[in-house]
Scaffold this motif. Structure first.
Motif, mmCIF file in Angstrom:
data_model
loop_
_atom_site.group_PDB
_atom_site.id
_atom_site.type_symbol
_atom_site.label_atom_id
_atom_site.label_comp_id
_atom_site.label_asym_id
_atom_site.label_seq_id
_atom_site.Cartn_x
_atom_site.Cartn_y
_atom_site.Cartn_z
ATOM 1 N N SER A 30 46.950 40.621 89.288
ATOM 2 C CA SER A 30 46.902 40.134 90.668
ATOM 3 C C SER A 30 45.947 40.963 91.521
ATOM 4 N N CYS A 86 42.293 34.637 86.518
ATOM 5 C CA CYS A 86 42.069 35.026 87.910
ATOM 6 C C CYS A 86 41.139 36.236 88.000
ATOM 7 N N ILE A 138 46.803 33.637 82.857
ATOM 8 C CA ILE A 138 46.876 34.554 84.003
ATOM 9 C C ILE A 138 45.580 35.344 84.133
ATOM 10 N N TRP A 196 50.373 28.298 91.986
ATOM 11 C CA TRP A 196 49.934 28.699 90.647
ATOM 12 C C TRP A 196 49.196 27.552 89.970
ATOM 13 N N VAL A 228 50.653 35.488 91.589
ATOM 14 C CA VAL A 228 51.017 35.992 90.264
ATOM 15 C C VAL A 228 52.227 36.920 90.323
ATOM 16 N N PHE A 265 51.341 41.771 85.318
ATOM 17 C CA PHE A 265 51.239 40.797 86.402
ATOM 18 C C PHE A 265 50.622 41.433 87.647
ATOM 19 N N SER A 311 45.723 34.514 92.275
ATOM 20 C CA SER A 311 45.998 35.949 92.157
ATOM 21 C C SER A 311 47.113 36.392 93.094
#
Length: 345
Positions: A71, A299, A296, A138, A115, A67, A112
């Motif tokens: 990000s 991004c 995810i 999100w 996240v 994560f 981002s």
């Protein structure tokens, strides 16, 4: 990511579960009359032990580095692309529909930033307000990016011709407003449980989760399929090229599986689809985690798609312009030396 190496308990039959729960009921009734100290035992753990299926979770505390890395890379890539799009005297200003491209970069940057908020293990006790904010940004940013790409596809070559200058300001504002409304159900259904940001399991909030699932299906799955169908139909009827499809459509690759799996998971949760075995439920849970991880990664991929699109657009547009038109465009920017050096290369 995740720890799926633990032993999964075998599925119990319904008769075994009934026997287990009946024994527990008798056990607690006995404790009420004789031994109050037995009430200290964890009744929830006994219920969990009687559960028919245990699925591993890929996105647990051990996946926090994933994560955080996604990000950081997403913020850096989105910031670089946004700077290139907004920087004066830069050849990416020739990209058709540059305001929409800049908003796509903003949406990727916003995603981002939140996240890590929804990443497990970052905080021991995240607040409900913070979790709801994370869910709002999100999915709101994801919905906005999908609608902006669809908007570009529908407007088509008119973006480069400058035929809709007023629409370029008003329409994106409306699209962001629609995206915020679409993210409202998941925002209200979000919360904090056992140190994680998760959806609240409540009968009153099931309708909100259902609305969110329908929104994901419509925006991430049906919208691109509908535009592709419209393009094919218009070509078959000879009524024009149809929606404008380019490299930015690769964005839907990251969200299309997530929308499909959310719909399938909702059918299972509402008992409209019965899975035959425990293994099928475990595979569904595993695929749902994988599609979330893929979503995810958008991004990081979205800014790269924007950069590729602008590179291809400017490479084809600059040589096609006659020399006086190039100098006329440069006069509006106020610096001829930049373009001279660019043409010399």
């Amino acid at each position: 990511m995740g720890n799926c190496l633990h032993r999964v308990e075998p599925a119990r039959s319904s008769e075994e579960n009934f026997t287990q729960l009946t024994f527990e009921d008798e056990f607690w009734n006995y404790s009420d009359y004789g031994n109050d100290s037995l009430k200290a035992l964890d009744y929830d753990s006994n219920l969990e032990a009687a559960a028919p299926c245990h699925s591993c979770n890929l996105l647990d505390d051990s996946s926090l580095p994933f994560f955080v890395l996604a990000s950081v890379l997403g913020i850096l890539a989105s910031g670089a692309v946004l700077f290139a799009l907004l920087r004066p005297l830069f050849h990416w200003q020739l990209c058709p529909g540059r305001p929409i491209l800049a908003q796509l970069a903003v949406g990727s940057a916003l995603f981002s930033m939140v996240v890590p908020i929804l990443g497990p293990g970052l905080s021991s006790s995240p607040s409900t307000a913070l979790c709801r904010l994370g869910y709002c940004v999100w999915y709101g940013s994801a919905f906005a990016q999908a609608l902006l790409i669809a908007c570009r596809a529908c407007l088509g070559p008119r973006l480069g011709a400058g035929q809709v200058p007023g629409l370029m300001l008003g329409l994106p504002v409306g699209l962001w407003g629609v995206a915020a409304l679409l993210a409202l159900p998941i925002t209200l259904a979000g919360g904090s449980s056992q140190g994680l940001c998760t959806l609240i399991s409540s009968k009153d909030l099931k309708i909100l989760q259902l609305i969110h699932t329908i929104s994901c299906l419509v925006v991430f799955v049906l919208l691109p399929l509908g535009l592709l169908g419209a393009k094919g139909l218009m070509k078959a009827l000879g009524r024009g090229p149809g929606p404008w499809i380019d490299v930015l459509w690769a964005w839907f690759i990251f969200w299309w599986p997530h929308g499909v799996l959310l719909g399938l998971d909702s059918l299972v949760r509402f008992r409209l689809l019965l899975l035959p075995t425990c293994l099928a439920q475990q595979v569904l849970d595993l695929l749902l985690n994988l599609t979330e991880a893929l979503a995810i990664l958008h991004c990081v991929a979205a800014p790269l798609l924007l950069a590729l699109f602008c590179y291809l657009a400017t490479r084809t547009s600059l040589p096609s312009l006659p020399l006086p038109a190039r100098w006329s465009h440069l006069d509006t920017l106020g610096d001829k030396s930049k373009l001279s050096s660019h043409l010399s290369t």
